[in-house]
Design a protein around this motif. Sequence first.
Motif, short mmCIF file in Angstrom:
data_model
loop_
_atom_site.label_atom_id
_atom_site.label_comp_id
_atom_site.label_asym_id
_atom_site.label_seq_id
_atom_site.Cartn_x
_atom_site.Cartn_y
_atom_site.Cartn_z
N GLY A 115 90.88 84.46 60.34
CA GLY A 115 91.06 85.11 59.28
C GLY A 115 92.65 85.17 58.61
O GLY A 115 93.06 85.74 59.20
N GLU A 116 92.87 85.11 56.67
CA GLU A 116 94.00 85.45 56.44
C GLU A 116 94.40 86.75 56.40
O GLU A 116 96.03 86.36 56.31
CB GLU A 116 94.11 84.94 54.90
CG GLU A 116 93.97 83.19 54.29
CD GLU A 116 93.76 82.80 53.24
OE1 GLU A 116 95.22 82.88 53.16
OE2 GLU A 116 93.03 82.50 52.70
N LYS A 117 93.91 87.54 56.95
CA LYS A 117 93.95 89.57 57.38
C LYS A 117 95.12 89.39 58.16
O LYS A 117 94.78 88.07 59.18
CB LYS A 117 93.23 89.74 57.13
CG LYS A 117 92.11 90.18 55.52
CD LYS A 117 91.69 91.42 55.06
CE LYS A 117 91.27 91.21 54.04
NZ LYS A 117 89.06 91.00 53.80
N LEU A 172 90.24 79.54 62.88
CA LEU A 172 89.36 79.54 63.67
C LEU A 172 87.58 79.65 62.57
O LEU A 172 86.13 79.75 62.91
CB LEU A 172 88.46 80.54 65.22
CG LEU A 172 89.71 79.73 66.05
CD1 LEU A 172 89.45 80.30 67.38
CD2 LEU A 172 88.88 78.10 66.36
N ASP A 173 88.57 81.30 61.52
CA ASP A 173 86.90 80.83 60.52
C ASP A 173 86.84 79.92 59.77
O ASP A 173 85.41 79.86 59.08
CB ASP A 173 87.28 81.90 59.96
CG ASP A 173 88.98 81.95 58.95
OD1 ASP A 173 89.77 81.25 60.34
OD2 ASP A 173 89.22 82.43 57.90
N GLY A 174 87.54 78.58 59.90
CA GLY A 174 86.88 77.52 58.93
C GLY A 174 85.57 76.93 59.07
O GLY A 174 84.80 77.28 60.14
N ASN A 232 103.89 72.93 60.10
CA ASN A 232 104.61 73.26 58.71
C ASN A 232 102.70 73.47 58.55
O ASN A 232 101.61 72.72 58.65
CB ASN A 232 104.93 73.00 57.85
CG ASN A 232 106.18 73.09 58.22
OD1 ASN A 232 106.90 74.09 58.19
ND2 ASN A 232 106.77 72.34 56.46
N GLY A 233 102.27 74.74 58.10
CA GLY A 233 100.78 75.52 57.53
C GLY A 233 99.70 76.00 58.75
O GLY A 233 98.92 75.78 58.25
N ALA A 234 100.27 75.40 60.17
CA ALA A 234 99.44 76.06 61.07
C ALA A 234 99.12 77.25 60.78
O ALA A 234 97.91 77.61 61.36
CB ALA A 234 100.29 75.57 62.29
N GLY A 235 99.85 78.45 60.43
CA GLY A 235 99.96 79.39 60.42
C GLY A 235 100.59 79.84 61.27
O GLY A 235 100.54 80.99 61.62
N LYS A 236 102.39 79.57 61.06
CA LYS A 236 102.68 80.58 62.30
C LYS A 236 103.62 82.31 61.93
O LYS A 236 103.22 82.63 62.32
CB LYS A 236 104.25 79.47 61.91
CG LYS A 236 104.17 78.86 63.59
CD LYS A 236 105.59 78.07 63.55
CE LYS A 236 106.41 77.07 61.99
NZ LYS A 236 105.63 76.60 61.59
N THR A 237 104.23 82.01 60.55
CA THR A 237 104.62 83.31 60.15
C THR A 237 103.62 84.28 59.61
O THR A 237 103.81 85.33 60.09
CB THR A 237 105.22 82.51 58.38
OG1 THR A 237 105.16 81.24 58.89
CG2 THR A 237 105.47 83.78 57.76
N THR A 238 102.66 83.78 59.42
CA THR A 238 100.96 84.32 59.19
C THR A 238 100.74 85.48 60.62
O THR A 238 100.17 86.59 60.78
CB THR A 238 99.69 83.80 58.63
OG1 THR A 238 100.09 83.14 57.79
CG2 THR A 238 98.85 84.48 58.81
N THR A 239 100.66 84.69 61.35
CA THR A 239 100.39 84.79 62.85
C THR A 239 102.13 85.48 63.57
O THR A 239 101.70 86.03 64.00
CB THR A 239 100.46 83.77 64.06
OG1 THR A 239 98.92 83.09 63.52
CG2 THR A 239 100.31 83.51 65.56
P1 GDP Z 1 102.76 78.56 58.32
O1 GDP Z 1 103.77 76.78 58.07
O2 GDP Z 1 103.01 77.47 60.04
O3 GDP Z 1 103.63 79.85 58.64
O4 GDP Z 1 101.86 78.81 58.09
P2 GDP Z 1 101.98 80.00 57.45
O5 GDP Z 1 101.99 81.45 57.93
O6 GDP Z 1 102.89 79.90 55.52
O7 GDP Z 1 100.14 80.31 56.45
C1 GDP Z 1 99.42 78.54 56.08
C2 GDP Z 1 97.95 79.19 55.68
O8 GDP Z 1 97.42 78.99 56.62
C3 GDP Z 1 99.06 80.28 54.39
O9 GDP Z 1 97.67 80.46 53.45
C4 GDP Z 1 97.88 81.21 55.86
O10 GDP Z 1 97.16 82.56 54.63
C5 GDP Z 1 96.97 80.62 56.21
N1 GDP Z 1 96.33 80.69 58.11
C6 GDP Z 1 96.46 80.92 58.08
N2 GDP Z 1 96.29 81.81 59.62
C7 GDP Z 1 94.49 81.21 59.38
C8 GDP Z 1 93.80 81.69 59.55
O11 GDP Z 1 93.38 82.61 61.48
N3 GDP Z 1 92.43 81.67 58.47
C9 GDP Z 1 92.85 81.13 58.04
N4 GDP Z 1 91.44 81.34 57.12
N5 GDP Z 1 93.70 81.09 57.53
C10 GDP Z 1 94.87 81.03 58.40
#
Ligand code: GDP
Length: 294
Positions: A274-276, A248-250, A107-114
């Motif tokens: 990034g988040e976009k 990787l932007d962090g 959770n929080g790794a960025g799956k859904t965004t990715t």
């Molecule tokens: P999930 O729980 O794995 O599905 O994670 P989410 O997709 O909900 O992402 C968790 C948080 O990480 C969200 O606030 C996203 O906007 C942020 N996020 C995801 N990928 C990146 C990234 O490459 N860079 C940054 N800065 N934030 C990201």
Amino acid sequence: MFSSLSDSLDKTFRNLRGVGKISEKNITDALREIRVALLEADVEYLVAKEFIAHVKEKAVGAEVLKSIKPGEQIVKIFHDELAELLGGDQVPLQLDGSGRILLCGLNGAGKTTTAGKLAMRLKREGKKPLLIACDLYRPAAIDQLATVGKQVDVPVYTPDASETDVVKVAREALTWAETQNGDVLIFDTAGRQEIDERLVEELKRLHAFLDPQETLLVADAATGQGAVSVAKHFDEAVGITGIILTKLDGDARGGAALSMRSVTGKPIKYAGEGEKLDQLFEFHPDRMADRILG
Ligand code: GDP
């Protein structure tokens, strides 16, 4: 991301270039500094040690020391070894069969965004991606994927909130997908705060049912060596085909990116920066090495 490592490398290499005639001792001293810098960047101990040994083996060669610009040569050796450590050649997605991609991760790794980012990329490449929500634990995750899908204009399969069987959801999603004319199916799965048996069992069932072409672990670069150990666990559980390293932007120190390939043997295929939703990039080891060396 790599700013502190880049600064240390810059300083060491500048010193080395400043030496009139480079001796083996100059190289050994420089490599010792670099080893410390790698460890400070959170690179796994054995990975750093082996890496330095490789560079040293090449750099103390008589030809290098006798060359006109030994300092430059050593930087080049370092660069090439770094690119090798990061994986060598870029490894593209394999999507010429079923086109099924399973995304997994904590959770929080960025799956859904990715998932959204990947759909957007694939669409731009002329594919017809579909997004499928398989996280049955958090209704919010299903809504989030639906929102992301809308943003990138890609159809999303959203199961009923009362569903509990992920394989049933996947089966229904496949039937739905046939009506959508898509050619790449991206499955977003449930995560946890940490890897537990239930998560692994569910993922194994889903993986066995889907037989995906790509099983990609989405890992948060900011968690350093934690990301590497998560990758090892997921790989043992379902056999991942690659990694998408996010954030990787962090200001993470870079250890995850540097150790990942060597420890897991699996390629980093993409990097999220990034988040976009357009901030997902193919991971090119060579370009990453350029970036680290500044
Ligand atoms: P999930 O729980 O794995 O599905 O994670 P989410 O997709 O909900 O992402 C968790 C948080 O990480 C969200 O606030 C996203 O906007 C942020 N996020 C995801 N990928 C990146 C990234 O490459 N860079 C940054 N800065 N934030 C990201």
